[in-house]
Write an enzyme that holds these catalytic residues in place. Sequence first.
Site, PDB file in Angstrom:
ATOM      1  N   HIS A 127       6.784  -0.052  -0.259  1.00 44.95           N
ATOM      2  CA  HIS A 127       5.375  -0.367  -0.528  1.00 44.95           C
ATOM      3  C   HIS A 127       5.153  -1.880  -0.636  1.00 44.95           C
ATOM      4  O   HIS A 127       4.089  -2.386  -0.273  1.00 44.95           O
ATOM      5  CB  HIS A 127       4.863   0.362  -1.780  1.00 44.95           C
ATOM      6  CG  HIS A 127       5.664   0.148  -3.011  1.00 44.95           C
ATOM      7  ND1 HIS A 127       6.924   0.677  -3.173  1.00 44.95           N
ATOM      8  CD2 HIS A 127       5.388  -0.549  -4.141  1.00 44.95           C
ATOM      9  CE1 HIS A 127       7.382   0.316  -4.355  1.00 44.95           C
ATOM     10  NE2 HIS A 127       6.476  -0.433  -4.969  1.00 44.95           N
ATOM     11  N   CYS A 167     -17.366  21.691   4.986  1.00 39.22           N
ATOM     12  CA  CYS A 167     -17.482  22.799   4.033  1.00 39.22           C
ATOM     13  C   CYS A 167     -18.841  23.488   4.167  1.00 39.22           C
ATOM     14  O   CYS A 167     -19.233  24.278   3.318  1.00 39.22           O
ATOM     15  CB  CYS A 167     -17.291  22.282   2.617  1.00 39.22           C
ATOM     16  SG  CYS A 167     -18.378  20.885   2.246  1.00 39.22           S
TER      17      CYS A 167
END
Length: 428
Positions: free
Chosen positions: A82, A166
């Site tokens: 990272h 949705c």
Amino acid sequence: MKIEGNQLLRGRRVLLGVSGSIAAVKTPLLVSALVKAGAEVRCIITPSAAKLISPLSLATLSRQRCYQDEDQWNPVQTRPLHIELAEWAEIVVVAPLSASSLSRWAQGLADGLLASLLLACECPVVAAPAMNTAMWENPAVHSNWRKLKHNTRVLPLTPSSGLLACDRLGDGRMVDPELIQLAISSGLIQKSKSGILNNDWQGKRFLVTSGPTIEALDPARQITNRSSGRMGVLLAQAARFRGAQVDLIHGPLQLPQSWLEGLTTYPVNDSKDMQKSLELLQPFADAIAMAAAVADIRKKGGAISKKLNKENLLASLDNGFESVPDLLVEVVNRRPIGQVLLGFAALTGDDSHIEKLGKEKKHRKGCDLLLANPIDRNGQGFEEDANGGFLLGPEEMVIKIPVTSKLALAHQLLDALIEIKPNISKKY
Ligand code: CTP
């Protein structure tokens, strides 16, 4: 279609984080567009996003391996992944940003590669959330989003409204990849200029006119000017990226529809409608940019409802026209205290001629700033990606602006408007 910022992205290092929302299906298009524009792209995918799209698609399109959580603690890594990625990136983009990734980021949690990266990186981050409307409207999500919006390293792309996967119709749709690409270019311009993102337009309301107006002669014929609307729309988006609330009055545009997302738009056809919208919106604006190419003449008494034949057309051309009122002059004449006005002048000729005519036009029209730009040179002006010219300001100020991308020019014009605003407030 020409996409602004192609040159701006060449060789730039973009780190793209993909988190778990169905909008992730659009992210491969963004990766592909960035790579085609010459950017170096590396991707991080979260475990839930990897259930929605394949890491292999991102790896193939970016020509780089796609990083996942398990890579973070791989024993072959000699430095924390990272940190390495955070140092590599010139700009980070999270598209889509899911409710949980947003929450982790806002709370400072470092569980997972993307979450750790977002805490470790010091470069600008473009954030494009996507989720169901009820989730987006949840106070917990909103408070997380507010926190990020106040972070000056973050360029927030508030979701737009539409039909969601949705089946809900409402806010929560990730902004279009084309707009995200524009935001990345904008972030990189700001980073190159000042090292950081600048949200100096936060709390300001900006009114922009853009595109051509059309004056109908009859149902078939019309008078208009050449203009794609690119300069005005980029000015509007650059201000929005810097935190402004933007109203855009525009004629018919030749631009991706997605470039209008996040702006309050007032589509018009002719100068009368543009004039009405200006009267309505001017009182609320801190600054106004008049980038529209307003048609100069129109049919007296309006368009004829029946199509003219050629004979009537010629007779009508002989005596049936009037000048369109100068909308910029009207705006100048009714400006409220402290409002800053930017005009444009599309001119032909050599530099000294353009500077001279620009000065005369600025004086005649009475705006605070005026960009005088040539429209008879290859690669700049109407329908092109680039522009330049002379920026004329108060007290005989003249700044020569070399040809640059219209997005970079938009940022320069916003800098100039912000710079002269305190003087204007004192003057009027
Ligand atoms: N403008 C306007 N209303 C008009 C014509 C122009 O508000 N009827 C504004 C444009 O939006 C621009 C500026 O005035 O900001 C200069 O536009 P330009 O077309 O260069 O100048 P004109 O005033 O039309 O003058 P000319 O064509 O004679 O150069």
